[in-house]
Write a protein that holds these residues in place. Structure first.
Motif, short mmCIF file in Angstrom:
data_model
loop_
_atom_site.label_atom_id
_atom_site.label_comp_id
_atom_site.label_asym_id
_atom_site.label_seq_id
_atom_site.Cartn_x
_atom_site.Cartn_y
_atom_site.Cartn_z
N ILE A 1 0.86 -1.31 -0.13
CA ILE A 1 0.04 0.10 0.10
C ILE A 1 0.88 1.31 0.03
N ILE A 2 1.96 1.20 0.72
CA ILE A 2 2.82 2.36 0.86
C ILE A 2 3.54 2.61 -0.48
N ASN A 3 3.94 1.58 -1.09
CA ASN A 3 4.68 1.80 -2.50
C ASN A 3 3.80 2.23 -3.47
N ALA A 4 2.52 1.57 -3.59
CA ALA A 4 1.32 2.08 -4.50
C ALA A 4 1.22 3.66 -4.45
N PHE A 5 1.22 4.16 -3.23
CA PHE A 5 1.20 5.44 -2.89
C PHE A 5 2.07 6.56 -3.74
N SER A 6 3.09 5.80 -4.06
CA SER A 6 4.28 6.88 -4.61
C SER A 6 4.49 6.41 -6.19
N ILE A 7 4.12 5.51 -6.61
CA ILE A 7 4.56 5.05 -7.80
C ILE A 7 4.36 6.23 -8.83
N ILE A 8 3.51 6.85 -9.13
CA ILE A 8 3.32 7.76 -9.82
C ILE A 8 4.20 9.01 -9.60
N GLN A 9 4.51 9.44 -8.50
CA GLN A 9 5.44 10.33 -8.18
C GLN A 9 6.87 10.05 -8.78
N GLN A 10 7.09 8.59 -8.67
CA GLN A 10 8.71 8.22 -9.32
C GLN A 10 8.53 8.20 -10.77
N THR A 11 7.23 7.93 -11.32
CA THR A 11 7.18 7.95 -12.81
C THR A 11 7.37 9.37 -13.50
N ILE A 12 6.60 10.26 -12.82
CA ILE A 12 6.59 11.77 -13.05
C ILE A 12 8.35 12.00 -12.99
N LEU A 13 8.84 11.92 -12.10
CA LEU A 13 10.21 12.29 -11.89
C LEU A 13 11.28 11.62 -13.12
N THR A 14 10.91 10.34 -13.46
CA THR A 14 11.51 9.41 -14.14
C THR A 14 11.34 10.07 -15.49
N ARG A 15 10.00 10.32 -15.95
CA ARG A 15 9.86 10.89 -17.11
C ARG A 15 10.50 12.58 -17.69
N ARG A 16 10.77 12.94 -16.43
CA ARG A 16 11.39 14.54 -16.49
C ARG A 16 12.99 14.08 -16.62
N ILE A 17 13.41 13.12 -16.65
CA ILE A 17 14.81 12.47 -16.27
C ILE A 17 15.37 13.39 -15.00
N ASN A 18 14.54 13.32 -13.91
CA ASN A 18 14.96 14.04 -12.74
C ASN A 18 15.37 13.15 -11.68
N PHE A 19 16.58 12.61 -12.01
CA PHE A 19 16.94 11.69 -11.00
C PHE A 19 17.68 12.10 -9.73
N LYS A 20 18.08 13.39 -9.74
CA LYS A 20 18.76 14.29 -8.52
C LYS A 20 17.90 14.09 -7.51
N LEU A 21 16.47 14.50 -7.64
CA LEU A 21 15.65 14.49 -6.54
C LEU A 21 15.54 13.07 -5.92
N GLN A 22 15.25 12.02 -6.91
CA GLN A 22 15.23 10.66 -6.57
C GLN A 22 16.37 10.25 -6.08
N ALA A 23 17.46 10.63 -6.22
CA ALA A 23 18.72 10.18 -5.29
C ALA A 23 18.74 10.86 -4.05
N LYS A 24 18.23 12.04 -3.89
CA LYS A 24 18.10 12.63 -2.45
C LYS A 24 17.20 11.74 -1.61
N ILE A 25 16.05 11.44 -2.10
CA ILE A 25 15.22 10.83 -1.40
C ILE A 25 15.36 9.40 -0.91
N SER A 26 16.12 8.96 -1.98
CA SER A 26 16.57 7.27 -1.80
C SER A 26 17.51 7.11 -0.80
N VAL A 27 18.50 8.26 -0.62
CA VAL A 27 19.72 8.02 0.31
C VAL A 27 19.03 8.21 1.59
N ILE A 28 18.24 8.97 1.98
CA ILE A 28 17.68 9.44 2.96
C ILE A 28 17.07 8.48 3.59
N SER A 29 16.00 7.74 2.61
CA SER A 29 15.23 6.79 3.17
C SER A 29 16.22 5.44 3.63
#
Length: 488
Positions: free
Chosen positions: A123-151
């Motif tokens: 359920i937790i992961n389903a809540f954020s799939i679209i957010q990741q998809t949007i960032l990937t479509r924008r080729i914005n991996f800088k923000l994804q990197a920041k989030i994944s390191v913190i988590s």
């Protein structure tokens, strides 16, 4: 920003993301492996296939469909978001009520509460799939990197504390739940997308028409990759599964992470070139060559240092997993090739061919499971190696047909990297046979030798693919420093 700049930036940030996470997960894994038993890792391994299959249903190929679509609307995103949430809840409920059956299948009473709590991650992961998809479509991996390191840091620290306090296997469950929860919270906090109150049946049908084939393909592939956990857990023991799962996690550090980096960056980039075959082929060739140089060096190198690495990092109690790790490295080194070739099928809109290939490959792989049950885990892994080679041939044949890049041409491009990595790894492995040292100093010597030989040879002969990687990194660093200088 040009396409090349976007590609380089995406690769750099995605690689940085996975490299830092690689280090964090590696460090956390070493500590947990020393604190917990192989059997406790085996219990989580038994649940892997159920969580992985559920995740495939939740995504259902919609992420790829949205990335590929030329101009998705807010309604498109919202439609997929609500679908993901509904399927996430349904999958959780199915696992919750089937927990008893799963526990009885493996003859492990502890699994019933474990699967019910771990299922919340769906359920937790389903809540954020679209957010990741949007960032990937924008080729914005800088923000994804920041989030994944913190988590990763927060979840890893929590798991270690719980293991020290004696929570055992529950520390591994907490690690997964906390990582997903922190990641989801930060994605919603820092990404500017919010769903609208709209669900379009037309949008759903359009996206599902492409994504449905990827859903079925993904389910088949997920079942194949994780059914080994189920077979080992059912016909062997939790301890044996613990050895296998730990070896699989070690080999996945370079292979799966490199595959993830290349796949998530290359797909949106290559999708923008789907109408320009010559440029698509040129970019694709460079990705193949540079990726496989890195992959061959890392995977064959890991196989060469497997024994001292396991003994030095996680202790003598894990020694039985050494041979599993060595064999899995040979199967895992082709994963990035599979991903890149299958990306071409998706980019060209051939999800139907993607599905047919998955059915053929996985049907032919069924005998491997029976061989494993009868003759043991090592034979099963050797079958995986053979199947990986055959799968590469099928994938590359059809992707090459679509863009004029044949299997033989691909092999010719990656063969020099394979020979280089094989030679260096042979030298490194021979050191373990010659030197009578404790695991940690032996590992240090092997790593230094491997790095020095690889870099020295590549620099001396100006190895084409190495030069491409080196110059790409230099260009990115120069632009970053120039930008910072102007900002000051």
């Amino acid at each position: 920003m040009t396409l090349k700049q976007k590609t380089v930036s995406g690769l750099v940030w995605s690689f940085a993301d996975n490299t830092v996470n690689l280090f964090i997960q590696f460090a956390v894994g070493i500590v947990l492996a020393r604190l917990l038993s192989p059997a406790e890792f085996g219990l989580i391994g038994m649940l892997t296939i159920f969580i992985a299959v559920s995740q495939s249903f939740i995504n259902s190929g919609f992420s790829q469909a949205l990335i590929r679509k030329t101009d998705p609307s807010r309604t498109d995103y919202s439609t997929v978001f609500y679908f993901n949430m509904v399927i996430g809840v349904l999958c959780f409920l199915i696992l919750f009520f089937c927990a008893g059956l799963i526990s009885r299948f493996f003859r492990e009473p502890q699994l019933k509460p474990l699967v019910r709590v771990l299922g919340l991650s769906l359920i937790i992961n389903a809540f954020s799939i679209i957010q990741q998809t949007i960032l990937t479509r924008r080729i914005n991996f800088k923000l994804q990197a920041k989030i994944s390191v913190i988590s990763s840091v927060i979840s890893g620290a929590a798991a270690i504390i719980m293991a020290l306090l004696g929570f055992g296997v529950w520390s591994l469950v907490a690690k997964t739940l906390i990582m997903y929860a922190v990641s989801s919270f930060l994605l919603w906090l820092w990404n500017n997308w919010k769903p609208v109150l709209a669900f379009s049946v037309q949008s759903f049908r359009e996206l599902f028409r492409f994504g449905s084939n990827l859903l079925i393909s993904g389910l088949i592939d997920t079942l194949y990759r994780n059914v080994y956990y189920l077979i080992i857990g059912r016909f062997f023991s939790a301890q044996e599964l613990g050895y296998y799962s730990r070896a699989d996690q070690f080999q996945a550090l370079p292979s799966s992470n490199l595959t993830t980096v290349i796949q998530r960056v290359s797909y949106p980039v290559l999708s923008t070139l789907k109408g320009d075959i010559p440029q698509l082929k040129d970019v694709y060739k460079k990705l193949i060559r540079s990726t496989m140089l890195i992959c061959f060096v890392l995977m064959l190198g890991m196989a060469a240092v497997a024994r001292p690495m396991i003994l030095a990092l996680i202790g003598d109690k894990w020694e039985p997993c050494v041979v599993y790790l060595q064999l899995l490295c040979f199967a895992g080194m082709f994963y990035p090739l599979h991903a890149l070739n299958l990306n071409i099928l998706e980019v060209k809109g051939r999800s139907d061919l993607f599905l047919r290939l998955e059915i053929i490959k996985k049907t032919l792989a069924v005998p491997i499971l029976f061989f494993g049950i009868i003759w043991g885990i090592k034979v099963m892994i050797m079958g995986m190696i053979a199947m990986s080679l055959f799968a590469y041939f099928l994938n590359s044949y059809w992707s090459g047909h679509l863009i004029g890049y044949s299997f033989s041409e691909q092999v010719k491009d990656i063969l020099p990297s394979f020979l280089l990595a094989s030679g260096v790894s042979a030298v490194v492995f021979s050191e373990a046979l010659i030197l009578s040292l404790q695991p940690l100093p032996l590992l240090a010597i092997q790593l230094l030798t491997g790095a020095a030989l690889t870099l020295g040879i590549c620099e001396a002969i100006e190895f084409r693919d190495y030069v491409y990687i080196r110059e790409t990194i230099k260009e990115k660093v120069y632009k970053t420093l120039s930008f910072n200088g102007k900002a000051e």
